[in-house]
Write a protein that holds these residues in place. Structure first.
Motif, short mmCIF file in Angstrom:
data_model
loop_
_atom_site.label_atom_id
_atom_site.label_comp_id
_atom_site.label_asym_id
_atom_site.label_seq_id
_atom_site.Cartn_x
_atom_site.Cartn_y
_atom_site.Cartn_z
N LEU A 143 0.83 -1.21 0.00
CA LEU A 143 0.00 0.00 0.00
C LEU A 143 0.86 1.26 0.00
N PHE A 176 -17.63 22.57 14.68
CA PHE A 176 -16.75 22.80 15.83
C PHE A 176 -17.39 23.77 16.81
N VAL A 178 0.97 18.21 4.55
CA VAL A 178 0.18 17.02 4.90
C VAL A 178 0.89 16.21 5.98
N SER A 228 -8.85 15.13 10.81
CA SER A 228 -10.02 15.50 11.61
C SER A 228 -10.93 16.44 10.83
N THR A 287 -12.87 14.39 8.10
CA THR A 287 -13.92 13.54 8.63
C THR A 287 -15.04 14.39 9.24
N ALA A 288 -14.67 15.51 9.88
CA ALA A 288 -15.72 16.36 10.44
C ALA A 288 -16.60 16.89 9.33
N VAL A 292 -18.36 13.57 7.62
CA VAL A 292 -19.24 12.76 8.45
C VAL A 292 -20.49 13.56 8.80
N LYS A 293 -20.27 14.88 9.01
CA LYS A 293 -21.42 15.71 9.29
C LYS A 293 -22.15 16.12 8.03
N ALA A 319 -12.95 15.81 16.32
CA ALA A 319 -13.93 15.87 15.23
C ALA A 319 -14.47 14.48 14.90
N ARG A 322 -19.77 12.85 15.82
CA ARG A 322 -20.83 12.65 14.85
C ARG A 322 -22.25 12.87 15.38
N ILE A 367 -10.03 -1.64 2.52
CA ILE A 367 -8.82 -2.41 2.82
C ILE A 367 -7.78 -1.52 3.50
N VAL A 368 -7.55 -0.35 2.93
CA VAL A 368 -6.58 0.57 3.53
C VAL A 368 -6.99 0.94 4.95
N LEU A 381 -1.81 9.41 2.66
CA LEU A 381 -2.47 10.69 2.39
C LEU A 381 -1.85 11.44 1.21
N PHE A 400 -9.17 9.37 0.57
CA PHE A 400 -10.33 10.05 1.13
C PHE A 400 -11.34 9.04 1.69
N LEU A 458 -9.93 7.34 4.81
CA LEU A 458 -9.97 8.15 6.03
C LEU A 458 -11.36 8.16 6.65
N LEU A 459 -12.38 8.29 5.81
CA LEU A 459 -13.73 8.32 6.35
C LEU A 459 -14.08 6.97 6.97
N ALA A 490 -12.26 6.59 10.26
CA ALA A 490 -12.89 7.33 11.36
C ALA A 490 -14.06 6.53 11.93
N VAL A 494 -21.68 7.77 3.03
CA VAL A 494 -21.34 9.19 2.89
C VAL A 494 -20.14 9.34 1.96
N PHE A 531 -20.14 11.27 -1.64
CA PHE A 531 -19.21 12.37 -1.91
C PHE A 531 -18.36 12.09 -3.12
#
Lengths: 280, 326
Positions: free
Chosen positions: A22, A162, A262, A271, A274-275, A278-279, B4, B8, B122-123, B142, B205, B208-209, B212, B250, B254
Motif C-alpha cells: 500500500l 466545531f 500534509v 479530523s 472527517t468532520a 461525516v457531518k 472531530a 458525529r 482495505i486501507v 495521504l 479520502f 480516512l472516512l 474514522a 457518505v 461524496f
C-alpha cells in the motif's frame, strides 16, 4: 501449538507485505516524478527504479521561465486570499449557525450544503459573465472570487460543527456581562476556534492551490495563470515530444509544499476531512 | 486533536447554547438580528458566485448566446435541447456525442467509486490495526490526496507513456503483457487509464472516512466474536461492514458527486478524446472552445439536474443528521 505459531508468523508477514504494498502504491508515483526530475535529458528515456542521477538542470530550466515563477506567485496570492476570505466569512456564519437558534437556520444550512455539491461547470457561463462584468477577467481576483464557491461551503460547515461543541457557559458569562455578539465572537470564541480554523484553512489552501477548471477558463495570459494551468500547458516542440523532465521538476516544486503540509498537519487534516464529511 | 472524529451524533438536545430561561426577549432578539447580520456577507458571496451564475446558466441554455455576445442573446426556447427541423432531430438530446459523454461519465463514476470503496476499506482496515509506524504509513497514504489533480495526471501520463513509461516496462518484465500498450491513446484503454489515476488519488479520502468510523466501533462485540471463534472474514461481513455502512455511504456519495463532475484528470490525460469525454468536458468544450454558450449551458444544466437528483436523494437520507430545528 507450532502450527498456530507458524500461522501467526505468516499472518504477520502477510500483514507487513500488505502495508509495504500500500505504501509503495501510494508513494511510488511521486517518488518516480522526483527521480525523473533529477535526470539529465540524455538519461530521460532509460527506466530507473532508483535515484541514479542528481542533475538539477530541469529545475534550473523551469525556474528560469519567468511565466512559471509568476504562476507560483499567483497561486500563493490566490490561495492565501481565498483562505482569508473563507475563514472570515465562515467564522461569522458559523457563529450564527452554530450558536444562535433562529428561524431559517436549517434552510441556510441546506443552501450551504447544496452549493458544496454544485458541479463547477454548471456555473461556468454565468460566472464568466459575472467576472467579466466586474472587470476581473484574466486577474487573480477573479479566481479568488470564484474559488469561494467551493471553499466557503465546507469552511462554514466544518466551523459550524466545531462551534457547536464549545460549552455554552462561556457565552452565557459574556452575555451576562453585556457583551455584544461581535465581542463574544472575537474575544470568547475565536481564541478557542484556532485549531478548527487551522484545519479548515489548510483544506481551503489545498483546494485553491489545486483548482484547475476555473483557472483555465478565467485567465488568458501566461502572467496571470496559476501553477496547475502552467504545468498543464508546458509543451515541447510537438505533442509527441513533451519535456517530461521539466514537467516533473515543475510538478515536484508545486507538490513538495503540500506534501510537507500534509505530513506535518496530518492529524488536523484527517479530523477536518472527517468532520466535514461525516457531518455533511 | 481527533475530537472531530468523535463528534458525529449531534442530537438537538445536546445543543450547547445558553438556556433561554431568565433572559429578556430583547437580548434574544438582538442575538437573532446579529445572527442574520453575520450571515449576510457569506450569503451575498454565495449568491454572487453560485446562485446568480446558476440562474444565468439556466437562462443561457434557452438562448442563442455565444461567448462574444452574451448580453445580446435571444430567447430561442428549447432549441438547444431538442428541435425537429428539416426532417431530423437536432439539439443536445439528439446528439450521440452527448449521450456518449453521459455514458462515459456514468461508467467512470460507477467503476472508479466502486474500486475506491473496496480499496478504501482495505486501507482503512490496515490503518485501524495497531502497529509500529502507523502514523507514518497514514501520512504516506495521504500523499496522493494532497497532490494536485493536474500533477497526478501528468505523473501518471509519464508513467503510462507508451514508449518510455515505467508501467509498460514493469508489466513486460513481469510477463503480464507482450508489447507496450498505448494507455492514453488507445480508445479501449484510455478510460481505464483515467480510472487508474482517479482511484489512486481518491482512495485515501474514502479510507480516512471509513477509518474514522472504524475507530468509533465498540470493541466488546469483537471480543465476543473472538471468544466464540468466528472467522475474521465472517466478523467483517456480519459485524464491521454493517456498522461502518453509514460512513461508507457518505464517502461513496461524496465521491460519486465528484466523479460525476470530473474534468481535470480527463482534460490533462486524454484531452478531448471522445472515448473518455465526460459531461463536464463536453460542456466546457461547447462553452469555451466552440464558444457556443447556449448549447454548452444546456449541457451544463442537464449535468446540474443529474447531480441535483443525487444530492437531493442524499439530503433526504441525511436529513436527520442536520440536527437542530429545521
Amino acid at each position: 501449538m507450532s502450527i498456530r505459531l507458524l500461522k501467526a508468523v505468516l499472518m504477520k508477514i502477510g500483514f507487513w507485505a500488505l502495508v509495504a504494498l500500500l505504501v509503495c502504491y501510494a508513494v511510488f508515483p511521486f517518488y518516480y516524478a522526483v527521480i525523473t526530475s533529477l535526470k539529465p535529458s540524455s538519461a530521460l528515456f532509460q527506466i530507473d527504479y532508483w535515484i541514479n542521477h542528481v542533475d538539477l538542470s530541469n529545475y534550473a530550466a523551469v525556474l528560469s521561465q519567468s511565466s512559471f515563477v509568476q504562476s507560483i506567485w499567483n497561486s500563493i496570492l490566490v490561495a492565501f486570499c481565498v483562505v482569508g476570505i473563507s475563514l472570515t466569512l465562515g467564522l461569522t456564519a458559523a457563529y450564527a449557525l452554530g450558536r444562535v437558534r433562529f428561524r431559517g437556520r436549517g434552510a441556510v444550512l441546506m443552501i450551504v450544503l447544496g452549493v458544496s455539491m454544485f458541479p463547477q461547470v454548471a456555473v461556468l457561463s454565468g460566472l464568466f459573465e459575472v467576472i467579466r462584468t466586474l472587470n476581473l477577467y484574466n486577474t487573480p481576483w477573479g479566481l479568488v472570487l470564484s474559488y469561494t464557491i467551493f471553499t466557503l461551503p465546507f469552511t462554514v460547515w466544518i466551523l459550524t460543527t466545531f462551534m457547536r461543541q464549545l460549552p455554552g457557559e462561556l457565552e452565557e458569562a459574556a452575555i451576562m456581562d453585556g457583551a455584544t455578539p461581535w465581542v463574544t465572537l472575537v474575544h470568547v470564541f475565536m481564541p478557542l476556534m484556532w485549531p478548527a480554523m487551522a484545519t479548515t484553512g489548510l483544506l481551503a489552501f489545498i483546494a485553491a492551490w489545486n483548482e484547475f477548471l476555473f483557472a483555465l477558463t478565467f485567465t488568458l495570459t501566461d502572467s496571470q495563470r496559476t501553477v496547475p494551468v502552467g504545468i498543464a500547458l508546458i509543451s515541447g516542440g510537438s505533442q509527441y515530444e513533451l519535456p517530461w523532465g521539466m514537467i516533473m521538476a515543475a510538478s515536484v516544486i508545486v507538490t513538495v509544499p503540500l506534501v510537507v503540509l500534509v505530513i506535518i498537519f496530518q492529524r488536523r487534516i484527517v479530523s477536518g476531512l472527517t468532520a466535514g464529511a461525516v457531518k455533511g | 486533536m481527533s475530537f472531530a472524529a468523535k463528534s458525529r451524533p449531534t442530537e438537538p438536545g445536546a445543543y450547547n447554547q445558553p438556556a433561554p430561561r431568565g433572559r429578556s426577549t430583547r437580548v434574544r432578539r438582538q442575538r437573532v438580528r446579529a445572527a442574520w447580520l453575520f450571515l449576510t456577507p457569506m450569503l451575498i458571496v454565495l449568491a454572487l458566485v453560485a446562485g446568480w451564475p446558476l440562474l444565468r446558466t439556466f437562462w443561457f441554455s434557452v438562448t442563442d448566446a455565444t461567448l462574444n455576445s452574451m448580453e445580446g442573446a435571444n430567447f430561442i426556447g428549447f432549441e438547444n435541447y431538442l428541435i425537429h427541423d428539416a426532417g431530423g432531430w437536432y439539439g443536445l438530446l439528439a446528439d450521440p456525442e452527448w449521450w456518449n459523454a453521459v455514458w462515459n461519465t456514468l461508467y467512470f463514476t460507477g467503476v472508479s467509486v466502486g474500486l475506491e470503496s473496496v480499496l478504501g476499506i482495505i486501507v482503512a482496515l490496515v490503518l485501524n490495526a495497531e502497529f509500529r509506524g502507523r502514523t507514518l504509513v497514514r501520512a504516506a497514504i495521504l500523499i496522493p490526496w494532497a497532490i494536485p489533480t493536474i500533477v497526478s495526471a501528468k505523473i501518471w501520463a509519464w508513467m503510462l507513456n507508451d514508449q518510455f513509461g515505467i508501467l509498460n516496462h514493469l508489466f513486460m518484465t513481469l510477463g503480464l503483457i507482450d508489447a507496450p500498450l498505448a494507455w492514453t491513446a488507445d480508445a479501449s484503454l484510455s478510460m481505464w487509464a483515467v480510472i487508474m489515476v482517479d482511484v489512486w488519488k481518491a482512495t485515501p479520502f474514502v479510507a480516512l472516512l471509513v477509518l474514522a468510523a472504524l475507530q468509533m466501533l465498540p470493541s466488546d462485540c469483537y471480543e465476543a466474536a473472538k471468544v466464540d471463534g468466528i472467522s475474521p472474514l465472517k466478523v467483517f461481513f456480519r459485524v464491521t461492514l454493517p456498522l461502518i455502512m453509514p460512513a461508507l455511504l457518505v464517502a461513496i456519495i461524496f465521491r460519486a458527486l465528484d466523479a460525476l463532475r470530473v474534468f481535470d484528470v480527463i482534460y490533462v490525460l486524454t484531452s478531448n478524446s471522445s472515448s473518455t469525454m465526460t459531461m463536464s468536458v463536453y460542456a466546457r468544450q461547447q462553452l469555451v472552445e466552440f464558444q457556443d454558450v447556449g448549447y454548452g449551458s444546456a449541457a451544463s444544466t442537464l449535468l446540474f439536474l443529474i447531480i441535483a437528483l443525487v444530492s437531493i436523494a442524499y439530503l433526504y437520507l441525511g436529513r436527520r443528521q442536520l440536527g437542530g430545528d429545521t
